[in-house]
Motif scaffolding. Structure first.
Motif, PDB file in Angstrom:
ATOM      1  N   LYS A   1       0.770  -1.269  -0.012  1.00 59.10           N
ATOM      2  CA  LYS A   1       0.144  -0.123   0.134  1.00 59.10           C
ATOM      3  C   LYS A   1       0.920   1.297  -0.120  1.00 59.10           C
ATOM      4  N   GLU A   2       1.962   1.242   0.959  1.00 60.19           N
ATOM      5  CA  GLU A   2       2.816   2.355   0.896  1.00 60.19           C
ATOM      6  C   GLU A   2       3.695   2.440  -0.216  1.00 60.19           C
ATOM      7  N   ARG A   3       4.337   1.440  -0.759  1.00 62.47           N
ATOM      8  CA  ARG A   3       5.197   1.467  -1.932  1.00 62.47           C
ATOM      9  C   ARG A   3       4.570   2.047  -3.092  1.00 62.47           C
TER      10      ARG A   3
ATOM     11  N   LEU B   1      -1.031   3.486  -2.663  1.00 58.10           N
ATOM     12  CA  LEU B   1      -2.201   2.998  -3.306  1.00 58.10           C
ATOM     13  C   LEU B   1      -3.415   3.197  -1.902  1.00 58.10           C
ATOM     14  N   GLY B   2      -4.322   4.116  -2.212  1.00 57.97           N
ATOM     15  CA  GLY B   2      -5.314   4.506  -1.080  1.00 57.97           C
ATOM     16  C   GLY B   2      -6.570   3.835  -1.644  1.00 57.97           C
ATOM     17  N   ILE B   3      -7.597   3.847  -1.070  1.00 55.33           N
ATOM     18  CA  ILE B   3      -8.719   3.295  -1.328  1.00 55.33           C
ATOM     19  C   ILE B   3      -9.560   3.896  -2.639  1.00 55.33           C
ATOM     20  N   ARG B   4      -9.220   5.262  -2.750  1.00 52.47           N
ATOM     21  CA  ARG B   4      -9.728   6.057  -4.097  1.00 52.47           C
ATOM     22  C   ARG B   4      -9.139   5.437  -5.216  1.00 52.47           C
TER      23      ARG B   4
ATOM     24  N   GLN C   1      -7.541  -1.232   5.895  1.00 46.94           N
ATOM     25  CA  GLN C   1      -7.676  -0.180   5.064  1.00 46.94           C
ATOM     26  C   GLN C   1      -8.399  -0.243   3.835  1.00 46.94           C
ATOM     27  N   PHE C   2      -8.236  -1.312   3.585  1.00 48.53           N
ATOM     28  CA  PHE C   2      -8.915  -1.772   2.231  1.00 48.53           C
ATOM     29  C   PHE C   2     -10.039  -2.589   2.378  1.00 48.53           C
ATOM     30  N   ARG C   3     -11.116  -2.064   2.951  1.00 51.28           N
ATOM     31  CA  ARG C   3     -12.239  -2.682   3.263  1.00 51.28           C
ATOM     32  C   ARG C   3     -13.390  -2.434   2.144  1.00 51.28           C
ATOM     33  N   VAL C   4     -13.323  -2.949   0.878  1.00 50.09           N
ATOM     34  CA  VAL C   4     -14.038  -2.675  -0.302  1.00 50.09           C
ATOM     35  C   VAL C   4     -15.231  -3.227   0.206  1.00 50.09           C
ATOM     36  N   GLY C   5     -15.517  -4.536   0.535  1.00 45.71           N
ATOM     37  CA  GLY C   5     -16.803  -5.303   0.843  1.00 45.71           C
ATOM     38  C   GLY C   5     -17.495  -4.507   2.029  1.00 45.71           C
ATOM     39  N   SER C   6     -16.951  -3.870   2.920  1.00 46.70           N
ATOM     40  CA  SER C   6     -17.261  -3.286   4.074  1.00 46.70           C
ATOM     41  C   SER C   6     -17.923  -1.724   3.686  1.00 46.70           C
TER      42      SER C   6
END
Lengths: 286, 176
Positions: free
Chosen positions: A252-254, A257-260, B118-123
């Protein structure tokens, strides 16, 4: 490693390599080629030749007038489009009919492969990684080890893996029951096919990329790992293994990569897989 | 564009199925049909059924918010929960369904194993669903969401019964 080779040796038959595709891609990557050389490789593969002729005459690429000349169609498509198209076609043949071991429906394994390829390319472009085309190829081939599992255990695979149902991650279950996981098998198969470095390692590490502190870390492996998850979130190739894979924390850090970013890439990936699928439907013979 | 124009009004195929793909949605009044969507991972399947009008519908959405990618939302509104869910309901109303009679179920919204969450797309998909339903006074009759598993969801249009298949085992989600 010995156990992986033992496993491959026990396999009654290994999946055939997408030979023509790999030769075309390697020639284009070398930068030292001409259309005649590409034509010579493609013309010996009847299905591939027909598909290239059809695409070369499609509305998107067709110049005025139909052409039944392979070299002319190759020139119309250009190196980048041609290599991707041939890879997509050939891997479709490699993955064709497979996926029952993972409870997948027809063509889902291939859809997941293309999804991983597109997501790898998208992330590589966003990260300004040196070679998005290499990332694309690695993403496309990352799950070839599942073909070996299928040949060995077929429909019995889910039942066998139930023995390790106490383990949360599917990869851990494969290792517990088979002694090896599909990522290691895929890397060994890629080596058997003669694929050059770093492709076998990108396949080996697509679920568990080495951290930046480890000597074998490579940004490419992080890209392919993230792409594998993007493909899962896009609903491509969701089998009995579901989403039972880990997201490596350092990635994620490298990759910033954020959720958006991830959700944008999920939507793009799914849409591009649908486009490719409909393009291949139009160019498939028979 | 009307809701009906963006949502398929479907009849069953030869096997009696109406298959809902990813980012797809359909409504139907064909009592012999079964709506089905395969392999829900982090995506969510939503079903609705009006037992009086015998209208049913299903949506398979992938992501919570259309703002993520407006261009894709315009092409494929079923991709996003916040635009797909209202369209599904409107299409069912257009066929005679009434909100107060609707039986609404949901399944999917699974997660990858992300240890710091951090990556809870389902949630995020589950949240948009609950937020929309809360805001519009819609109660979920039954749901099967979360975890890391894949689910196949189907609904009979004869009686609105919803079933979930997971790892080869099928169970009835509704009626309870």
């Amino acid at each position: 490693m010995a156990s992986v080779m033992d496993f491959l040796n026990k396999c009654p038959e290994l999946p055939p390599a997408p030979t023509a595709a790999l030769r075309v891609v390697s020639l284009i990557r070398s930068g030292d080629y001409d259309i005649r050389q590409l034509e010579q490789i493609i013309r010996v593969d009847e299905a591939l030749s027909c598909a290239v002729l059809k695409l070369g005459n499609s509305a998107a690429y067709g110049a005025p007038g139909r052409s039944f000349n392979l070299a002319q169609c190759i020139a119309r498509l250009g190196a980048k489009t041609l290599s991707k198209f041939i890879l997509e076609q050939s891997t479709r043949q490699v993955y064709h009919g497979a996926g029952q071991a993972y409870g997948l429906r027809r063509e889902d394994l291939w859809r997941g492969a293309v999804g991983g390829a597109i997501a790898s390319e998208l992330i590589a472009q966003r990260q300004k990684y040196a070679d998005p085309a290499l990332a694309y190829t690695c993403g496309l081939l990352r799950d070839v080890g599942k073909l070996v599992v299928e040949i060995m255990y077929g429909d019995d695979t889910p039942r066998l893996l139930e023995q390790a149902s106490h383990l949360k991650c599917h990869l851990e279950r494969e290792r517990a029951v088979f002694g090896v996981d599909h990522a290691a098998l895929g890397a060994a198969l890629a080596e058997h096919w003669g694929l050059p470095a770093p492709i076998p390692d990108a396949i080996r590490f697509h679920h568990e990329p080495p951290t930046p502190e480890q000597p074998n870390h490579d940004d490419l492996f992080d890209v392919v790992h993230a792409a594998d998850l993007i493909s899962l979130w896009a609903g491509l190739a969701i089998g009995v293994d579901g989403l039972e894979y880990r997201l490596a924390p350092h990635v994620k850090e490298r990759l910033h990569l954020g959720i958006r970013e991830a959700e944008f890439e999920i939507a793009e990936t799914w849409a591009r897989v649908s486009e490719i699928e409909s393009m291949l439907e139009q160019t498939t013979i028979g | 564009m009307s809701a009906v124009a963006q949502v398929r009004i479907a009849d069953a195929d030869q096997k009696g199925l109406i298959t809902i793909g990813i980012a797809d949605m359909a409504v139907s009044q064909d009592p012999s049909a079964r709506l089905i969507t395969y392999a829900l991972g982090s995506c969510i399947g939503v079903t609705l059924y009006d037992p009086v009008a015998r209208v049913g519908g299903m949506l398979h959405f992938m992501l919570p918010n259309a703002a993520t990618n407006e261009a894709k939302a315009a092409e494929k509104p079923g991709m996003f929960g916040d635009v797909g869910i209202p369209l599904l309901f409107k299409a069912a109303y257009d066929l005679g369904a009434r909100k107060e009679r609707l039986v609404v179920c949901a399944a999917g919204g699974a997660e990858v194993i992300d240890d710091d969450g951090q990556f809870r797309v389902g949630s995020r998909n589950r949240t948009i669903l609950r937020k929309l339903f809360w805001k519009n006074n819609i109660l979920l009759a039954a749901d099967d969401t979360g975890g890391n598993i894949s689910r196949t969801m189907s609904m009979s249009l004869a009686d609105g019964a919803v079933t979930i298949r997971t790892k080869g085992t099928e169970r009835v989600l509704w009626p309870l």
